[in-house]
Design a protein around this motif. Structure first.
Motif, PDB file in Angstrom:
ATOM      1  N   VAL A  33      -9.735  -9.076 -10.063  1.00  0.00           N
ATOM      2  CA  VAL A  33      -9.709  -7.687  -9.608  1.00  0.00           C
ATOM      3  C   VAL A  33      -8.285  -7.148  -9.673  1.00  0.00           C
ATOM      4  CG1 VAL A  33     -10.141  -6.138  -7.648  1.00  0.00           C
ATOM      5  CG2 VAL A  33     -11.708  -8.041  -8.117  1.00  0.00           C
ATOM      6  N   GLY A  34      -7.331  -7.953  -9.247  1.00  0.00           N
ATOM      7  CA  GLY A  34      -5.927  -7.566  -9.285  1.00  0.00           C
ATOM      8  C   GLY A  34      -5.096  -8.437  -8.373  1.00  0.00           C
ATOM      9  N   ARG A  41      -7.991   0.085  -0.329  1.00  0.00           N
ATOM     10  CA  ARG A  41      -6.779   0.801  -0.736  1.00  0.00           C
ATOM     11  C   ARG A  41      -6.212   1.555   0.454  1.00  0.00           C
ATOM     12  NH1 ARG A  41      -8.423   4.561  -5.510  1.00  0.00           N
ATOM     13  NH2 ARG A  41      -6.306   5.317  -5.146  1.00  0.00           N
ATOM     14  N   CYS A  72      -1.666  -4.636  -8.814  1.00  0.00           N
ATOM     15  CA  CYS A  72      -1.966  -4.396 -10.227  1.00  0.00           C
ATOM     16  C   CYS A  72      -3.470  -4.541 -10.443  1.00  0.00           C
ATOM     17  CB  CYS A  72      -1.195  -5.387 -11.102  1.00  0.00           C
ATOM     18  SG  CYS A  72      -1.459  -5.163 -12.873  1.00  0.00           S
ATOM     19  N   TRP A  73      -4.140  -3.430 -10.681  1.00  0.00           N
ATOM     20  CA  TRP A  73      -5.597  -3.449 -10.862  1.00  0.00           C
ATOM     21  C   TRP A  73      -5.935  -3.926 -12.264  1.00  0.00           C
ATOM     22  CZ3 TRP A  73      -8.644  -2.685  -6.725  1.00  0.00           C
ATOM     23  CH2 TRP A  73      -8.095  -2.020  -5.617  1.00  0.00           C
ATOM     24  N   GLN A  74      -6.656  -5.030 -12.346  1.00  0.00           N
ATOM     25  CA  GLN A  74      -7.099  -5.548 -13.636  1.00  0.00           C
ATOM     26  C   GLN A  74      -8.445  -4.944 -14.040  1.00  0.00           C
ATOM     27  OE1 GLN A  74      -5.447  -7.536 -15.730  1.00  0.00           O
ATOM     28  NE2 GLN A  74      -3.685  -7.765 -14.371  1.00  0.00           N
ATOM     29  N   GLU A 109      -3.276   4.816  -8.124  1.00  0.00           N
ATOM     30  CA  GLU A 109      -4.171   4.032  -8.975  1.00  0.00           C
ATOM     31  C   GLU A 109      -3.405   2.994  -9.780  1.00  0.00           C
ATOM     32  OE1 GLU A 109      -6.949   6.142 -11.286  1.00  0.00           O
ATOM     33  OE2 GLU A 109      -7.790   7.264  -9.605  1.00  0.00           O
ATOM     34  N   GLU A 110      -2.116   3.183  -9.925  1.00  0.00           N
ATOM     35  CA  GLU A 110      -1.252   2.183 -10.553  1.00  0.00           C
ATOM     36  C   GLU A 110      -0.281   1.719  -9.485  1.00  0.00           C
ATOM     37  OE1 GLU A 110      -1.356   0.744 -13.445  1.00  0.00           O
ATOM     38  OE2 GLU A 110      -3.061   1.910 -14.180  1.00  0.00           O
ATOM     39  N   GLU A 135     -10.858  -7.819 -19.762  1.00  0.00           N
ATOM     40  CA  GLU A 135     -10.647  -8.094 -18.347  1.00  0.00           C
ATOM     41  C   GLU A 135     -10.168  -9.535 -18.204  1.00  0.00           C
ATOM     42  OE1 GLU A 135     -13.847  -5.669 -15.777  1.00  0.00           O
ATOM     43  OE2 GLU A 135     -14.740  -7.035 -17.227  1.00  0.00           O
ATOM     44  N   VAL A 175      -2.631  -2.320  -0.798  1.00  0.00           N
ATOM     45  CA  VAL A 175      -4.018  -2.723  -0.574  1.00  0.00           C
ATOM     46  C   VAL A 175      -4.067  -3.662   0.621  1.00  0.00           C
ATOM     47  CG1 VAL A 175      -5.949  -4.066  -1.512  1.00  0.00           C
ATOM     48  CG2 VAL A 175      -4.732  -2.448  -2.979  1.00  0.00           C
ATOM     49  N   GLU A 197     -11.765  -2.135 -12.463  1.00  0.00           N
ATOM     50  CA  GLU A 197     -11.924  -0.772 -11.984  1.00  0.00           C
ATOM     51  C   GLU A 197     -11.278  -0.621 -10.610  1.00  0.00           C
ATOM     52  OE1 GLU A 197     -15.523   2.411 -10.959  1.00  0.00           O
ATOM     53  OE2 GLU A 197     -15.969   0.448 -11.823  1.00  0.00           O
ATOM     54  N   VAL A 198     -10.540   0.466 -10.431  1.00  0.00           N
ATOM     55  CA  VAL A 198      -9.880   0.725  -9.156  1.00  0.00           C
ATOM     56  C   VAL A 198     -10.931   1.088  -8.116  1.00  0.00           C
ATOM     57  CG1 VAL A 198      -8.189   2.153  -7.946  1.00  0.00           C
ATOM     58  CG2 VAL A 198      -7.820   1.540 -10.342  1.00  0.00           C
TER      59      VAL A 198
END
Length: 400
Positions: A373-374, A331, A297-299, A336-337, A102, A341, A301-302
């Protein structure tokens, strides 16, 4: 790695100086030294899209794109092909990775570069090392409240102790392609201009001077009058400017000639080249409390579809080393990709512009950013505090 050397008739001097230091350091440490060029990839994937967005009055960040597409894209694939899929790529970024890969903010919060890395796909981190992430650039001053980190000394101390060629080098800032570039470069034929050393006037150009050569004058004519409009009165301010409104950034000083009042840009109308200005750096027209981020971009957990980050569980910033503010995220689609947000700030954030990158962190120790988080590009922002106060948001909807 070389990304920008020949398109302005004179090599980027910052890159040249860095390359000399690399060769000297490798020779001293007796390790292999290679230079690989990704100029074509950089121009087509980073620079050209950057110019296109800039012409649309956005505020893109080419360093973020370079990390995602070049350093941890093209370069990572090159390393795997040349040295095997188990090879590790170590870079000088001030950032950290957890044992579960992470992305995390650096120990030295004053040098943290996790903001620039937040849009890199998390799968890339399995073959990456950030040796500087647990070190301070310089030894913290006594009483600063900063710890001693890993106990290995600061980066500067290690360089001095090892007598490395870079031990006394000053830090480099800014974007490489806006260093000492040649005057009167040809943006249309830049890919065909051969490299000719020692040409150009050698003067350091500002961002706007550099971009003059690359903004399409057919779309954005330079010889016209940009008008400034007072956000409160809707009346013109000053005598205008001969510069296109693309060169004015939300939150920055408008620099209106002959005006004693210090005006700041708080909105732009791309179609008419009218610029909204306000009188004061803390004017409510400069603050918004929510944005929509696309291609997030989720780094980690979504998160689900509800609001997350209550009671300040999340922090975010909209510029490198900008103030971290408490926030909540939600969201807006099932992607998920990527996907959109909504980010809501606990307090108004100043100078938010479309095209900027918004990065969300889990709250770390002492209120600093922890695990990322992203992050993604801001594509929409809420009404300013001024619009909410005056209930005239619809009257300024053409501005952004």
């Amino acid at each position: 790695m070389s990304n920008w050397t020949s398109f302005d008739a004179e090599r980027c001097r910052q890159s040249e100086a860095s390359w000399r230091l690399v060769k000297q350091t490798c020779a001293q440490l007796d390790i292999e030294c290679k230079n690989v060029s990704f100029e074509q990839d950089y121009v087509s994937d980073v620079f050209d899209p950057f110019v296109e967005k800039f012409q649309k009055h956005l505020t893109p960040n080419p360093d973020v794109s370079c990390n995602r597409l070049i350093k941890f894209g093209v370069l990572s694939r090159w390393v795997a092909e040349k040295y095997g899929s188990d090879a590790l790529l170590a870079t000088g970024h001030y950032a950290r990775l957890t044992p579960s890969y992470e992305l995390r903010a650096a120990l030295d919060s004053s040098k943290d570069q996790s903001y620039f890395l937040a849009t890199v796909k998390k799968e890339a981190w399995k073959n990456v090392l950030f040796p500087l992430g647990d070190l301070y650039k310089k030894k913290p001053k006594s009483g600063s409240g900063l710890g001693s980190g890993s106990g290995s000394g600061s980066v500067r101390e290690i360089a001095i102790e090892a007598d490395l060629p870079s031990k006394n080098e000053k830090e480099s800032f800014g974007i490489c392609f806006i260093n000492e570039s040649a005057k009167n470069s040809n943006p249309i034929d830049r890919k065909q201009v051969p490299y000719k050393p020692n040409q150009g006037d050698g003067r350091r150009q500002t961002f706007n001077n550099f971009m003059d050569d690359y903004v399409n004058t057919d779309v954005n004519p330079q010889k016209f009058r940009t008008t400034f409009v007072n956000v409160e009165t809707n009346l013109e301010v000053g005598s205008g400017s001969s510069r296109s409104s693309v060169f004015f950034t939300i939150g920055q000083g408008a620099r209106i000639g002959g005006e004693k009042t210090k005006w700041f840009v708080c909105g732009k109308d791309a179609e008419t080249d009218r610029i909204l200005v306000c009188d004061g750096t803390h004017h409510p027209a400069l603050f918004v409390d929510e944005v929509i981020v696309d291609e997030f971009c989720w780094q980690g957990e979504v998160v689900g579809g509800g609001m997350f980050g209550g009671r300040g569980g999340y922090l975010c910033r909209v510029r490198h080393l900008g103030k971290l503010v408490k926030c909540w995220i939600r969201r807006l689609d099932a992607e998920e990709e990527g996907g959109k947000v909504l980010v809501q700030f606990e307090e108004g954030v100043r100078g938010v512009a479309l095209g900027q990158i918004c990065v969300v962190y889990e709250s770390g120790e002492s209120g600093e950013g922890g695990v990322v988080v992203g992050g993604g590009e801001i594509v929409q922002k809420g009404q300013t505090a001024f619009e909410k106060e005056t209930k005239e948001g619809n009257d300024t909807k053409a501005f952004f």
